[in-house]
Design a protein around this motif. Structure first.
Motif, short mmCIF file in Angstrom:
data_model
loop_
_atom_site.label_atom_id
_atom_site.label_comp_id
_atom_site.label_asym_id
_atom_site.label_seq_id
_atom_site.Cartn_x
_atom_site.Cartn_y
_atom_site.Cartn_z
N PRO A 105 59.77 9.11 98.96
CA PRO A 105 58.65 8.36 99.63
C PRO A 105 57.94 9.45 100.31
O PRO A 105 58.60 10.18 101.02
N SER A 106 56.58 9.23 100.54
CA SER A 106 55.73 10.38 101.33
C SER A 106 56.32 10.21 102.80
O SER A 106 56.57 8.89 103.09
N GLU A 107 55.72 11.00 103.48
CA GLU A 107 55.73 10.96 104.84
C GLU A 107 55.12 9.69 105.57
O GLU A 107 55.58 9.23 106.48
N THR A 108 53.94 9.50 104.98
CA THR A 108 53.49 8.30 105.41
C THR A 108 54.03 7.14 105.20
O THR A 108 54.15 6.37 106.11
N VAL A 109 54.57 6.79 104.04
CA VAL A 109 55.36 5.61 103.93
C VAL A 109 56.72 5.72 105.03
O VAL A 109 56.95 4.97 105.50
N ARG A 110 57.37 6.81 105.07
CA ARG A 110 58.58 6.91 105.85
C ARG A 110 58.13 6.71 107.47
O ARG A 110 58.69 5.86 108.12
N LEU A 111 56.82 6.94 107.93
CA LEU A 111 56.60 6.74 109.10
C LEU A 111 56.11 5.39 109.48
O LEU A 111 56.39 4.83 110.16
N THR A 112 55.54 4.75 108.18
CA THR A 112 55.11 3.44 108.45
C THR A 112 56.28 2.46 108.54
O THR A 112 56.34 1.42 109.18
N ALA A 113 57.32 2.94 107.65
CA ALA A 113 58.60 1.93 107.79
C ALA A 113 59.24 1.98 109.19
O ALA A 113 59.59 1.20 109.50
N ARG A 114 59.02 3.11 109.61
CA ARG A 114 59.73 3.25 111.15
C ARG A 114 59.00 2.51 112.15
O ARG A 114 59.31 2.04 113.10
N LEU A 175 49.63 -5.06 105.94
CA LEU A 175 50.28 -3.85 105.53
C LEU A 175 49.15 -2.75 105.44
O LEU A 175 49.30 -1.58 105.67
N VAL A 176 47.86 -3.21 104.67
CA VAL A 176 46.81 -2.40 104.36
C VAL A 176 46.32 -2.02 105.59
O VAL A 176 45.85 -0.90 105.83
N VAL A 177 46.05 -2.97 106.84
CA VAL A 177 45.65 -2.42 107.93
C VAL A 177 46.59 -1.49 108.60
O VAL A 177 46.20 -0.47 109.09
N LEU A 178 48.03 -1.41 108.70
CA LEU A 178 48.91 -0.54 109.17
C LEU A 178 48.71 0.69 108.58
O LEU A 178 48.62 1.86 109.18
N PHE A 179 48.64 0.72 107.11
CA PHE A 179 48.63 2.16 106.51
C PHE A 179 47.34 2.84 106.83
O PHE A 179 47.08 4.02 107.24
N ALA A 180 46.32 1.96 107.20
CA ALA A 180 44.90 2.43 107.45
C ALA A 180 44.93 3.13 108.86
O ALA A 180 44.47 4.07 109.06
N GLN A 181 45.76 2.14 109.69
CA GLN A 181 45.83 2.94 111.08
C GLN A 181 46.61 4.14 111.09
O GLN A 181 46.33 5.12 111.99
N VAL A 182 47.67 4.32 110.22
CA VAL A 182 48.51 5.51 110.54
C VAL A 182 47.53 6.56 109.85
O VAL A 182 47.91 7.91 110.31
N ASN A 183 46.96 6.49 108.70
CA ASN A 183 46.20 7.40 108.26
C ASN A 183 45.10 8.18 109.10
O ASN A 183 44.97 9.20 109.04
N CYS A 184 44.52 7.12 110.09
CA CYS A 184 43.49 7.58 111.10
C CYS A 184 44.22 8.29 112.21
O CYS A 184 43.67 8.87 113.07
N ASN A 185 45.39 7.80 112.56
CA ASN A 185 45.92 8.01 113.87
C ASN A 185 47.23 8.84 113.93
O ASN A 185 48.02 9.25 114.93
N GLY A 186 47.92 9.11 112.80
CA GLY A 186 49.16 10.07 112.52
C GLY A 186 48.68 11.29 112.91
O GLY A 186 47.77 11.85 112.88
#
Length: 380
Positions: A105-114, A175-186
């Motif tokens: 899994p990508s780091e984005t996926v791993r981070l979102t899971a956490r 989940l779409v919202v959460l991934f979009a949030q991570v992409n902008c704020n990670g």
């Protein structure tokens, strides 16, 4: 063990910044070099390539790390670090055993899971959210094009594929919202040599707005972010960081800001473009290159930088060095060595030389870039 954040200073406040939304403002004066605040990671993931040399819990670099007895792929300073990281590592431990080499899994996926796991186990506000909560993050959902939405759906599919046994999921829209949030704020965590260590969420750090003339810089001590002044900051002044590499000219910087953060910067540097001529230094020849030749070379430079970024994932060091050398040779017909595109490829070449322990090559490139870098990145 994981570092503890310093007490939150009372000299800062959240406020509504005109034209920018939420922001961070100073309530007292801060001197150059002074620590404004520190923020422990809400959650973080160590990049896979650094496993074995850095602790998966606190990101400390150490010899003789102890490995997870089950998956044998996570490493820790000691029992304390392992116990503290277990609520997050258990999301991946059995999956890594089950998938073996196919666990990717990508780091984005791993981070979102956490994040999902943390929100379930710690619904209350954390020490990382004194000024801004993760749930308050901007998603810019209305600005996502079809390509970005498709990438998010791919991430959601990967999340279900690799974490289905250990997570309870919200619906697809959430989940779409959460991934979009991570992409902008990670955040990308780097070590003192600017090597990539992993990704993290630092909510209070994410509150700061962007400027290409920042008055603070964010550095990392393991999974602790520290925000320090690089200029004097007066009471009532907004605290600005930079979201991007400031080396590049105005057009490039704003292309990156629009693509990743959905806005154009209106700071002094972007309005005046006063450093652009210096950043795009052209060779002084008896027969100067035409404006069209310069434009074509800039286009080539941008393309080769993107080509190199992609190539790092699958080409060998010798092949990467060849890309650097060939592009530098071609660009040198038009650009001075101090041109930012030349500097970028020399920096990449230096990195490859360091990786293969070609110290003479690394020194040669380093000597060429240090003075131009210092000049171009000086903040006024």
């Amino acid at each position: 063990m994981r570092s503890e954040a310093a007490p939150q200073p009372g000299g800062l406040e959240r406020f509504v910044s005109a034209g920018k939304g939420r922001g961070l403002r100073a309530r007292r004066r801060y001197a150059v070099g002074e620590l404004l605040f520190s923020c422990p990671a809400y959650t973080a993931v160590l990049t896979v390539s650094e496993r074995g040399s850095h602790c998966d819990g606190c990101f400390a670099r150490k010899e003789g790390l102890s490995k997870c007895g089950r998956c044998k792929q996570a490493f820790y300073c000691n029992v304390e670090c392992q116990k503290e990281d277990w609520p997050m590592h258990k999301l991946e431990c059995s999956a890594m055993c089950a998938f073996g080499q196919n666990w990717n899994p990508s780091e984005t996926v791993r981070l979102t899971a956490r994040i999902l796991a943390k929100q379930r186990t710690h619904p209350e506000r954390t020490q990382s959210e004194k000024l801004l909560a993760v749930k308050e993050f901007e998603s810019h959902l209305d600005k996502l094009d079809n390509e970005k939405r498709e990438l998010i759906q791919n991430d959601i599919a990967a999340l279900h594929h690799f974490y289905s046994k250990h997570l309870e999921y919200p619906d697809n829209a959430a989940l779409v919202v959460l991934f979009a949030q991570v992409n902008c704020n990670g955040f990308t965590i780097e070590d003192e040599e600017l090597s990539h260590l992993g990704s993290a969420i630092f909510p209070d750090v994410a509150l700061m707005n962007h400027s290409c003339c920042p008055n603070v810089i964010v550095t990392y001590k393991g999974t602790l972010a520290e925000v320090r002044a690089v200029k004097e900051i007066e009471p009532g002044e907004e605290v600005f960081t930079s979201y991007i590499d400031l080396l590049y000219p105005t057009e490039d910087r704003n292309d990156r800001l629009r693509d990743s953060y959905f806005f154009n910067c209106d700071c002094r540097e972007c309005i005046t473009k006063e450093k652009d001529k210096e950043k795009l230094e052209i060779r002084k020849l008896n027969d100067p290159p035409t404006a069209e030749t310069v434009r074509d070379m800039i286009k080539y430079a941008r393309n080769v930088i993107e080509e190199f970024r992609r190539a790092k994932h699958y080409k060998s060091p010798s092949e990467l060095l060849e890309i650097c050398e060939l592009s530098l040779d071609k660009m040198s017909a038009v650009f001075e060595d101090s041109n930012v595109y030349m500097l970028h490829m020399m920096y990449q070449a230096m990195g490859v030389c360091l990786y293969v322990q070609d110290w003479e090559g690394a020194l040669r490139y380093g000597q060429k870039i240090i003075r131009p870098y210092r000049q171009l990145l000086s903040w006024k």
